[in-house]
Motif scaffolding. Structure first.
Motif, short mmCIF file in Angstrom:
data_model
loop_
_atom_site.label_atom_id
_atom_site.label_comp_id
_atom_site.label_asym_id
_atom_site.label_seq_id
_atom_site.Cartn_x
_atom_site.Cartn_y
_atom_site.Cartn_z
N THR A 195 0.74 -1.00 -0.08
CA THR A 195 0.07 -0.03 -0.10
C THR A 195 1.00 1.22 -0.21
O THR A 195 0.79 2.15 -0.80
N ASP A 196 1.72 1.33 0.99
CA ASP A 196 2.57 2.64 0.90
C ASP A 196 3.89 2.34 -0.03
O ASP A 196 4.28 3.44 -0.42
N VAL A 197 4.31 1.05 -0.23
CA VAL A 197 5.14 0.75 -1.13
C VAL A 197 4.58 -0.23 -2.27
O VAL A 197 3.99 -1.35 -1.87
N VAL A 198 4.41 0.43 -3.51
CA VAL A 198 3.86 -0.60 -4.65
C VAL A 198 4.96 -1.01 -5.59
O VAL A 198 5.94 -0.40 -6.02
N ASN A 199 4.58 -2.34 -5.88
CA ASN A 199 5.75 -2.96 -6.84
C ASN A 199 5.34 -2.34 -8.25
O ASN A 199 4.28 -2.27 -8.62
N LEU A 200 6.59 -2.18 -8.83
CA LEU A 200 6.35 -1.78 -10.37
C LEU A 200 6.93 -2.90 -11.20
O LEU A 200 7.66 -3.66 -10.93
N PRO A 201 6.66 -2.87 -12.40
CA PRO A 201 7.42 -3.53 -13.37
C PRO A 201 9.02 -3.32 -13.30
O PRO A 201 9.78 -2.38 -12.99
#
Length: 490
Positions: free
Chosen positions: A405-411
């Protein structure tokens, strides 16, 4: 003496005389013209014209000049017709009875006995052979990617090209081999047959020679082991193919073709220190073609990893880093054996190390990446693999962000045939050689040191459902790298 007779010809008991004032010889009887004409075939055989008799009939038929032909069948018909005509007009008389013994009488031609041909010496037949088998010696066995070593002999004429066995030698080695010859045409007597094979390996000409004995009853003939006249070039190489052209010389009658054999030959840097897996030796020898030093073989062998498109040689299956549904492989052999070719980072690290061992390079080590050894063994903390988006912090330091939520996975960084491997791990395995780091799972490297690798790979740390230490704002080292052979930290 006006009624003297002149015998024109006599054959057996049939004869002809000129009719001008002539009388028939005593003891003979005249023959009717049509019957006399029928006697001509006996008097002049049609199957093989006798030139003496042709001359006599020409004289007999002088009044009909030009009727004699060299065509036997036509000649006979014309003579029959002319004789019948002369008999009818009384120019000649035909008779049957004993032939007169006058000076003019002609004796039947005597046919000499047939000449018996001299016995003919039997024709000499020389052997004709073809290569049906090639068996290499003193080579390093190639393992068929976890399915066992390739079969020996390495080449058989009954196999398809794709089923022939690859061959591995150390660069600069001479190549010994033996062949089996099929006798395609047996000789009339036992004879010596010279054999030679020639091939080009890079800029070197290799030649194999020997002499074998071939007898009339020979079916297959085996040669002794022959060693190439020249060594392989002193470089790492993949000879695909090494084509050997074979010739044979039977009893000094001249060189003739004895077949062509093609082989997949690998030349490695040094004596292999581990299993020569087919996929590994093929990738590295092609990538390091022409290299002569350890450093260059290591760097060039790693180049294909950057493509992230490596393929298993035995079946063409693409090799993958982390298929989440099936990945359990943690070694080279398991990776090569898995149905879908998927392996964890440990298998990929060993894959590269084992590749170098094939060239006799044993100075590459497996490295484990952890937050700390204690955190790894307890499973309490791990690291986030790039890329993650860090939003505003919602918690106190050091675990300032809530995961997902506060840190979100990106490609993130793509792995081997996988554009999005798992984004977080408790550990990771890479390789160190000569102080440089290689990450086979992602095709990254070489990295000059641990800090350089971490900057390009790690985005922060996590503990359970919380995250912290974003790399962008924490330049200090977040993880530790340990050499698994020496147990020393890098």
């Amino acid at each position: 003496m006006g009624n003297v007779w002149q015998v024109v010809d006599a054959y057996g008991d049939v004869g002809f005389v000129r009719a001008a004032g002539a009388v028939l010889p005593q003891g003979t009887e005249p023959i009717e013209p049509h019957l006399a004409a029928l006697e001509v075939p006996a008097w002049f055989p049609s199957e093989e014209p006798n030139r003496d008799r042709v001359d006599l009939l020409s004289e007999l038929c002088a009044a009909g000049a030009g009727i004699v032909s060299l065509d036997a069948a036509r000649e006979l018909d014309l003579l029959r017709e002319r004789v019948a005509e002369l008999l009818r007009t009384g120019c000649i008389l035909a008779f049957r009875g004993p032939p007169p013994r006058a000076p003019e009488a002609r004796r039947p031609l005597e046919v000499p006995p047939p000449v018996q041909p001299s016995p003919k010496a039997p024709d000499i037949v020389h052997a004709l052979v073809g290569v049906i088998q090639v068996d290499f010696a003193a080579n390093h066995a190639v393992e068929r990617d976890s399915l066992g070593n390739f079969a020996s002999p390495e080449w058989l004429s009954t196999r398809q090209a794709a089923d022939q066995s690859p061959v591995c030698y150390v660069r600069g080695a001479r190549v010994p081999l033996a062949v089996v010859l099929r006798v395609l045409r047996p000789p009339t007597g036992t004879e010596s047959v010279q054999l030679r094979g020639r091939a080009m390996a890079g800029g070197a000409t290799l030649e194999w020679t020997c002499t074998v004995s071939v007898s009339p009853g020979s079916v297959d003939v085996s040669t002794p082991t022959m060693t190439s006249s020249a060594p392989l070039p002193d470089v790492v190489a993949c000879y695909d193919p090494l084509t050997i052209t074979w010739e044979a010389n039977a009893a000094g009658t001249g060189w003739v073709g004895a077949g062509t054999t093609t082989h997949l030959v690998y030349a490695v840097l040094g004596a292999p220190a581990g299993t020569v897996y087919w996929t590994l030796v093929d990738i590295s020898c092609r990538a390091a073609q022409g290299e002569t030093t350890e450093g260059r073989v290591v760097s060039q062998s790693f180049t294909p990893f950057a493509t992230r498109a490596l393929t298993r040689k035995r079946d063409g299956v693409g090799l993958t880093y982390w298929n989440p549904n099936t990945t359990t492989c943690t070694s080279t052999r398991l990776l090569l054996a898995s149905a879908d070719g998927s392996g964890q980072c440990g298998s990929w690290a060993e894959f590269f190390i084992d590749m170098l061992k094939i060239h006799g390079i044993t100075s590459a080590d497996k490295v484990v990446v952890v937050v700390t050894v204690a955190a790894w063994t307890s499973g309490s903390q791990g690291f986030l693999v790039k890329n993650w988006q860090w939003n505003a912090a919602t918690r106190p330091a050091p675990w300032t962000h809530r995961m997902w939520t506060d840190v979100v996975n990106l490609p993130g960084i793509p792995g081997q045939r996988n554009p999005e491997p798992p984004p977080a791990f408790f550990n990771h395995f890479i390789v160190v050689h000569g102080g440089q780091l290689y990450d086979p799972s992602y095709g990254g490297g070489p990295f000059a040191d641990a800090a350089t690798w971490e900057t390009g790979a790690i985005d922060g740390l996590f503990a359970a459902a919380l995250a912290g230490y974003p790399k962008s704002s924490n330049p200090q080292a977040l993880v530790q790298l340990w050499n698994m052979r020496t147990n020393a930290r890098i």
